[in-house]
Write an enzyme that holds these catalytic residues in place. Structure first.
Site, PDB file in Angstrom:
ATOM      1  N   ASP A 212      -2.060   3.252  -2.982  1.00  0.00           N
ATOM      2  CA  ASP A 212      -1.748   1.972  -2.350  1.00  0.00           C
ATOM      3  C   ASP A 212      -2.820   1.603  -1.327  1.00  0.00           C
ATOM      4  O   ASP A 212      -3.410   2.481  -0.680  1.00  0.00           O
ATOM      5  CB  ASP A 212      -0.390   2.023  -1.649  1.00  0.00           C
ATOM      6  CG  ASP A 212       0.781   1.967  -2.626  1.00  0.00           C
ATOM      7  OD1 ASP A 212       0.544   1.906  -3.854  1.00  0.00           O
ATOM      8  OD2 ASP A 212       1.937   1.989  -2.164  1.00  0.00           O
ATOM      9  N   ARG A 264       2.924  -2.468 -11.477  1.00  0.00           N
ATOM     10  CA  ARG A 264       2.000  -2.442 -10.342  1.00  0.00           C
ATOM     11  C   ARG A 264       0.656  -1.824 -10.730  1.00  0.00           C
ATOM     12  O   ARG A 264       0.263  -0.793 -10.219  1.00  0.00           O
ATOM     13  CB  ARG A 264       2.599  -1.695  -9.154  1.00  0.00           C
ATOM     14  CG  ARG A 264       3.864  -2.305  -8.606  1.00  0.00           C
ATOM     15  CD  ARG A 264       4.332  -1.583  -7.344  1.00  0.00           C
ATOM     16  NE  ARG A 264       5.583  -2.161  -6.848  1.00  0.00           N
ATOM     17  CZ  ARG A 264       6.240  -1.705  -5.785  1.00  0.00           C
ATOM     18  NH1 ARG A 264       5.757  -0.668  -5.112  1.00  0.00           N
ATOM     19  NH2 ARG A 264       7.368  -2.278  -5.395  1.00  0.00           N
TER      20      ARG A 264
END
Length: 380
Positions: A212, A264
């Site tokens: 991330d 994602r």
């Protein structure tokens, strides 16, 4: 013809062996001292990590204690190089029983001006997770097994039926400028999601993200990296409310593999994100990691998708590649879905073009390139 003596032959053989060893050592040294040459990480002065580290600030580590000591060592202004040899179990064989215990023992904070590089083909981090919160970091040639949170939390308000959520990503880039991730493999590894069972009628999810990028991080390149067997893979921008992220979160992901990734890949808020020459492969009906979407178009995101190759069985059309999560623009050029041109109806007015030079492959060449070169152990 005069035959060489045994002594001469032995000297010649020794010289050849020595030259090969020197060449091998030189090649490895090049890996450790390389700087970023592609994508957003080349901007803002470039990403150099510990490429100029003094000899006494170069560490070879084989276990958790050595790795933690190398990360915490006081070094000079030119930073450090950490070479990882073999598999490192950060828990040292003592399983985590609580999330807090995992945070205390498993977290690995990377200082600025650091290069971390695997020097063996099996170099791997297990039972640990990296945080890059300081500038100028390079991570290369390493497998990271995505961390497994022992205490997932139930959130009844997550989705229509509620969901289990966990903490910790394999790598979190938080607020840092100039980070290069190259030839790294992220995978659920030994603990795939089908082993976790269900509770409250939902799968009990012990994983969070793989990699991330959040909280104003900027100038990041992820190249020739392999993401395998994971649900929620990459989040770029952590919250719609972090409007200060606008103008930051500049990220390039190129020539990387997304294999059996559910979602994602990445999901973006605010960032100017360039995704080119990536190979996505999976299935909407996969028994463990069913494909949901690849690119999540979130608030104020500005994604430029270019010449990617998607081989996803069971889907057709751009709406299954680019998911609507509150954004309004998305530009794709030259990508393919299951061998045919990807056609998207989003507004392509993303308002930026890459400021760096690059030469992308055509989409029909991407699969061969990525499968041959992406991931740990494949640096040429």
């Amino acid at each position: 013809m005069v035959k060489p003596s045994l002594f001469s032959a032995n000297k010649l053989a020794s010289a050849v062996v020595a030259s090969l060893l020197f060449a091998s050592a030189g090649a490895q040294a090049d890996i450790a001292t390389d700087v970023a040459t592609t994508g957003w990480a080349t901007q803002n002065g470039g990403t150099k990590g510990g490429s100029k580290a003094a000899a006494n600030n170069i560490y070879t580590v084989k276990n958790a204690a050595e790795l933690k000591a190398a990360l915490k060592a006081s070094v000079g202004t030119n930073g450090r190089i950490i070479k990882i040899s073999g598999v490192i179990d950060v828990s040292e064989g003592n399983a985590y029983t609580k999330t807090a215990d995992m945070k205390a023992r498993g977290r690995l904070d990377i200082p600025g001006k650091t290069t971390i590089v695997g020097i063996t083909n099996n170099a791997e981090i297990r039972e640990g997770f990296f945080y890059a919160k300081e500038n100028d970091v390079i991570i290369r040639n390493l497998t990271i097994e995505n961390p497994w949170d022992p205490e997932p939390i139930w959130d009844a308000n997550d989705g229509s039926a509620g969901n289990w959520n966990s903490e910790y990503d394999g790598l979190t880039i938080e607020g840092a400028n100039n980070v290069w991730v190259d030839h790294v493999t992220f995978t659920d590894g030994r603990r795939t999601d089908d082993q976790n069972g269900t509770a409250n009628g939902r799968p009990k999810q012990h994983h969070d993200g793989a990699l991330d990028v959040k909280n104003g991080a900027n100038y990041v390149t992820i190249s020739y990296t392999a993401f395998k067997s994971h649900e929620k893979n990459n989040l770029i921008g952590s919250s719609d409310s972090r409007t200060t992220d606008d103008g930051k979160l500049k990220v390039t992901i190129h020539n990387s593999l997304f294999e059996n990734i559910s979602a994602r890949a990445p999901r973006v808020r605010f960032g100017q994100v360039h995704l080119y020459n990536n190979y996505h492969v999976g299935s909407a009906s996969h028994s463990v990691y069913p494909f949901s979407y690849a690119h999540g178009i979130g608030k104020s995101s500005k994604i430029f998708s270019e010449k990617n190759a998607f081989e996803i069985s069971g889907i057709s059309g751009c709406t299954k590649i680019a998911g609507d999560y509150g954004g309004s623009v998305y530009r794709d050029s030259g990508s393919t879905l299951n061998g045919t041109a990807l056609t998207c109806t989003w507004s392509s007015s993303i308002g930026w073009t890459p400021p760096y030079s690059y030469t992308p492959l055509n989409a029909d060449k991407v699969k061969a390139d990525v499968t041959a070169k992406a991931g740990a152990g494949k640096i040429l």
